[in-house]
Design a protein around this motif. Structure first.
Motif, PDB file in Angstrom:
ATOM      1  N   TYR A  39       3.497  10.648   7.275  1.00 49.17           N
ATOM      2  CA  TYR A  39       3.117   9.362   6.688  1.00 49.17           C
ATOM      3  C   TYR A  39       1.609   9.128   6.763  1.00 49.17           C
ATOM      4  CZ  TYR A  39       7.920   8.276   5.738  1.00 49.17           C
ATOM      5  OH  TYR A  39       9.185   8.316   5.232  1.00 49.17           O
ATOM      6  N   ASP A  40       0.977   9.637   7.784  1.00 50.07           N
ATOM      7  CA  ASP A  40      -0.486   9.559   7.867  1.00 50.07           C
ATOM      8  C   ASP A  40      -1.110  10.366   6.722  1.00 50.07           C
ATOM      9  OD1 ASP A  40      -2.976   8.846   9.214  1.00 50.07           O
ATOM     10  OD2 ASP A  40      -3.085  10.977   9.739  1.00 50.07           O
ATOM     11  N   PHE A  41      -0.569  11.537   6.468  1.00 55.70           N
ATOM     12  CA  PHE A  41      -1.020  12.373   5.361  1.00 55.70           C
ATOM     13  C   PHE A  41      -0.862  11.635   4.030  1.00 55.70           C
ATOM     14  CE2 PHE A  41       0.239  15.317   1.976  1.00 55.70           C
ATOM     15  CZ  PHE A  41      -0.887  16.109   1.882  1.00 55.70           C
ATOM     16  N   LEU A  42       0.291  11.019   3.812  1.00 59.29           N
ATOM     17  CA  LEU A  42       0.511  10.275   2.572  1.00 59.29           C
ATOM     18  C   LEU A  42      -0.519   9.168   2.385  1.00 59.29           C
ATOM     19  CD1 LEU A  42       4.368   9.740   2.180  1.00 59.29           C
ATOM     20  CD2 LEU A  42       2.856  11.172   0.809  1.00 59.29           C
ATOM     21  N   LEU A  43      -0.775   8.423   3.436  1.00 56.70           N
ATOM     22  CA  LEU A  43      -1.759   7.341   3.330  1.00 56.70           C
ATOM     23  C   LEU A  43      -3.143   7.858   2.960  1.00 56.70           C
ATOM     24  CD1 LEU A  43      -0.850   4.902   6.218  1.00 56.70           C
ATOM     25  CD2 LEU A  43      -0.695   4.506   3.766  1.00 56.70           C
ATOM     26  N   ARG A  44      -3.499   9.008   3.472  1.00 57.58           N
ATOM     27  CA  ARG A  44      -4.813   9.574   3.143  1.00 57.58           C
ATOM     28  C   ARG A  44      -4.851  10.097   1.706  1.00 57.58           C
ATOM     29  NH1 ARG A  44      -3.967  12.510   7.836  1.00 57.58           N
ATOM     30  NH2 ARG A  44      -4.015  14.415   6.589  1.00 57.58           N
ATOM     31  N   GLU A  45      -3.758  10.636   1.228  1.00 58.18           N
ATOM     32  CA  GLU A  45      -3.717  11.285  -0.082  1.00 58.18           C
ATOM     33  C   GLU A  45      -3.449  10.337  -1.252  1.00 58.18           C
ATOM     34  OE1 GLU A  45      -4.409  14.526  -0.903  1.00 58.18           O
ATOM     35  OE2 GLU A  45      -5.131  14.592   1.164  1.00 58.18           O
ATOM     36  N   LEU A  46      -2.743   9.241  -1.029  1.00 56.11           N
ATOM     37  CA  LEU A  46      -2.365   8.353  -2.128  1.00 56.11           C
ATOM     38  C   LEU A  46      -3.555   7.835  -2.942  1.00 56.11           C
ATOM     39  CD1 LEU A  46       0.627   6.300  -0.702  1.00 56.11           C
ATOM     40  CD2 LEU A  46       0.663   7.919  -2.592  1.00 56.11           C
ATOM     41  N   PRO A  47      -4.617   7.350  -2.335  1.00 54.36           N
ATOM     42  CA  PRO A  47      -5.732   6.840  -3.150  1.00 54.36           C
ATOM     43  C   PRO A  47      -6.312   7.888  -4.097  1.00 54.36           C
ATOM     44  CG  PRO A  47      -5.961   6.096  -0.894  1.00 54.36           C
ATOM     45  CD  PRO A  47      -4.848   7.107  -0.905  1.00 54.36           C
ATOM     46  N   GLY A  48      -6.505   9.108  -3.615  1.00 48.15           N
ATOM     47  CA  GLY A  48      -7.035  10.172  -4.469  1.00 48.15           C
ATOM     48  C   GLY A  48      -6.073  10.539  -5.587  1.00 48.15           C
ATOM     49  N   LEU A  49      -4.794  10.570  -5.277  1.00 45.60           N
ATOM     50  CA  LEU A  49      -3.773  10.877  -6.272  1.00 45.60           C
ATOM     51  C   LEU A  49      -3.772   9.818  -7.378  1.00 45.60           C
ATOM     52  CD1 LEU A  49      -1.388  12.728  -7.013  1.00 45.60           C
ATOM     53  CD2 LEU A  49       0.054  11.241  -5.630  1.00 45.60           C
ATOM     54  N   LEU A  50      -3.849   8.563  -6.997  1.00 46.86           N
ATOM     55  CA  LEU A  50      -3.874   7.482  -7.990  1.00 46.86           C
ATOM     56  C   LEU A  50      -5.153   7.527  -8.825  1.00 46.86           C
ATOM     57  CD1 LEU A  50      -2.276   4.620  -5.907  1.00 46.86           C
ATOM     58  CD2 LEU A  50      -1.251   5.881  -7.809  1.00 46.86           C
ATOM     59  N   THR A  99       1.278   1.035  -9.870  1.00 46.37           N
ATOM     60  CA  THR A  99       1.428  -0.174  -9.052  1.00 46.37           C
ATOM     61  C   THR A  99       2.585   0.001  -8.075  1.00 46.37           C
ATOM     62  OG1 THR A  99       0.511  -1.583 -10.786  1.00 46.37           O
ATOM     63  CG2 THR A  99       1.872  -2.665  -9.103  1.00 46.37           C
ATOM     64  N   LEU A 100       3.700   0.516  -8.565  1.00 44.68           N
ATOM     65  CA  LEU A 100       4.850   0.757  -7.692  1.00 44.68           C
ATOM     66  C   LEU A 100       4.461   1.720  -6.576  1.00 44.68           C
ATOM     67  CD1 LEU A 100       7.862   0.488  -7.011  1.00 44.68           C
ATOM     68  CD2 LEU A 100       8.256   2.427  -8.527  1.00 44.68           C
ATOM     69  N   PHE A 101       3.775   2.776  -6.935  1.00 46.65           N
ATOM     70  CA  PHE A 101       3.360   3.765  -5.942  1.00 46.65           C
ATOM     71  C   PHE A 101       2.431   3.130  -4.920  1.00 46.65           C
ATOM     72  CE2 PHE A 101       4.319   8.079  -5.386  1.00 46.65           C
ATOM     73  CZ  PHE A 101       3.266   8.701  -4.746  1.00 46.65           C
ATOM     74  N   SER A 102       1.522   2.283  -5.377  1.00 47.20           N
ATOM     75  CA  SER A 102       0.589   1.607  -4.472  1.00 47.20           C
ATOM     76  C   SER A 102       1.314   0.671  -3.522  1.00 47.20           C
ATOM     77  CB  SER A 102      -0.456   0.816  -5.260  1.00 47.20           C
ATOM     78  OG  SER A 102      -1.249   1.686  -6.006  1.00 47.20           O
ATOM     79  N   THR A 103       2.332  -0.032  -4.017  1.00 45.63           N
ATOM     80  CA  THR A 103       3.060  -0.951  -3.142  1.00 45.63           C
ATOM     81  C   THR A 103       3.846  -0.194  -2.087  1.00 45.63           C
ATOM     82  OG1 THR A 103       4.987  -1.100  -4.609  1.00 45.63           O
ATOM     83  CG2 THR A 103       3.256  -2.765  -4.903  1.00 45.63           C
ATOM     84  N   GLN A 104       4.094   1.076  -2.336  1.00 47.35           N
ATOM     85  CA  GLN A 104       4.798   1.869  -1.337  1.00 47.35           C
ATOM     86  C   GLN A 104       3.950   2.057  -0.083  1.00 47.35           C
ATOM     87  OE1 GLN A 104       8.106   2.683  -1.708  1.00 47.35           O
ATOM     88  NE2 GLN A 104       7.766   1.345  -3.449  1.00 47.35           N
ATOM     89  N   ASN A 105       2.649   1.798  -0.178  1.00 47.56           N
ATOM     90  CA  ASN A 105       1.794   1.889   1.003  1.00 47.56           C
ATOM     91  C   ASN A 105       2.321   1.023   2.131  1.00 47.56           C
ATOM     92  OD1 ASN A 105       0.060   3.713  -0.139  1.00 47.56           O
ATOM     93  ND2 ASN A 105      -1.529   2.229  -0.604  1.00 47.56           N
ATOM     94  N   THR A 106       2.887  -0.128   1.793  1.00 49.33           N
ATOM     95  CA  THR A 106       3.449  -1.014   2.810  1.00 49.33           C
ATOM     96  C   THR A 106       4.575  -0.301   3.549  1.00 49.33           C
ATOM     97  OG1 THR A 106       2.886  -2.919   1.467  1.00 49.33           O
ATOM     98  CG2 THR A 106       4.520  -3.269   3.196  1.00 49.33           C
ATOM     99  N   VAL A 107       5.442   0.347   2.804  1.00 52.73           N
ATOM    100  CA  VAL A 107       6.558   1.079   3.408  1.00 52.73           C
ATOM    101  C   VAL A 107       6.015   2.221   4.262  1.00 52.73           C
ATOM    102  CG1 VAL A 107       8.583   2.509   2.923  1.00 52.73           C
ATOM    103  CG2 VAL A 107       8.132   0.465   1.550  1.00 52.73           C
ATOM    104  N   VAL A 108       5.014   2.916   3.756  1.00 53.50           N
ATOM    105  CA  VAL A 108       4.422   4.033   4.503  1.00 53.50           C
ATOM    106  C   VAL A 108       3.828   3.530   5.815  1.00 53.50           C
ATOM    107  CG1 VAL A 108       2.620   5.795   4.460  1.00 53.50           C
ATOM    108  CG2 VAL A 108       4.044   5.433   2.445  1.00 53.50           C
ATOM    109  N   HIS A 109       3.121   2.399   5.769  1.00 57.86           N
ATOM    110  CA  HIS A 109       2.554   1.819   6.999  1.00 57.86           C
ATOM    111  C   HIS A 109       3.654   1.453   7.998  1.00 57.86           C
ATOM    112  CE1 HIS A 109      -1.752   1.490   6.389  1.00 57.86           C
ATOM    113  NE2 HIS A 109      -1.530   1.164   5.131  1.00 57.86           N
TER     114      HIS A 109
END
Length: 155
Positions: free
Chosen positions: A133-144, A93-103
């Motif tokens: 940051y674009d790379f992170l946004l693409r990779e986070l869902p698969g990682l989770l 959940t914490l990692f997912s909320t980081q998406n806001t920071v990444v955006h």
């Protein structure tokens, strides 16, 4: 040294590491209480007692931990105090909320790129920032998803 004392010294060392990693000191100490407690739930008063601080100083830390999804408020029928616990899915959940920071970082990089000339070295640095940051946004869902699969296979 007793086992409980060693346990809480380890909690304070963890809190110090979290603080060095950028977490506010009281939030780090409160999080350590959630991680090291043997109770199902804790109240702000429990945290304050454990840390030897005022309940008021714990309030902001609990709000911060709630806001990033690390802890959750639980119903406590018959109790006049609010009860909290570390979420079972706290870390994803914490990692997912980081998406806001990444955006936000991605948008800031794009805004910076828009203000720089094509041959400006700042543009290249900002482009690398944007690309990261674009790379992170693409990779986070698969990682989770992989994390959830790994956890499910352990159960």
């Amino acid at each position: 040294m007793g086992e409980q004392q060693e346990r809480w010294q380890a909690a304070e060392r963890l809190a110090l590491a979290l603080t060095e990693g950028g977490l506010q000191r009281m939030s780090a100490r409160a999080l350590a209480v959630f991680l090291f407690t043997d109770a199902e739930t804790v109240t702000m008063g429990d945290i304050a007692d454990r840390l030897g601080v005022s309940a008021g100083s714990v309030s902001g830390a609990v709000k911060a931990l709630l806001s990033v999804g690390l802890i959750e408020r639980l119903p406590a029928p018959g109790s006049r105090r609010e009860h909290y616990r570390l979420r079972d899915d706290a870390w994803p959940t914490l990692f997912s909320t980081q998406n806001t920071v990444v955006h936000i970082m991605l948008q800031a990089a794009d805004a910076g790129i828009a203000t720089t000339a094509a041959d400006d070295p700042a543009r290249e640095r900002l482009a690398r920032m944007r690309d990261f940051y674009d790379f992170l946004l693409r990779e986070l869902p698969g990682l989770l998803r992989r994390w959830e699969q790994e956890q499910a296979s352990r159960r």
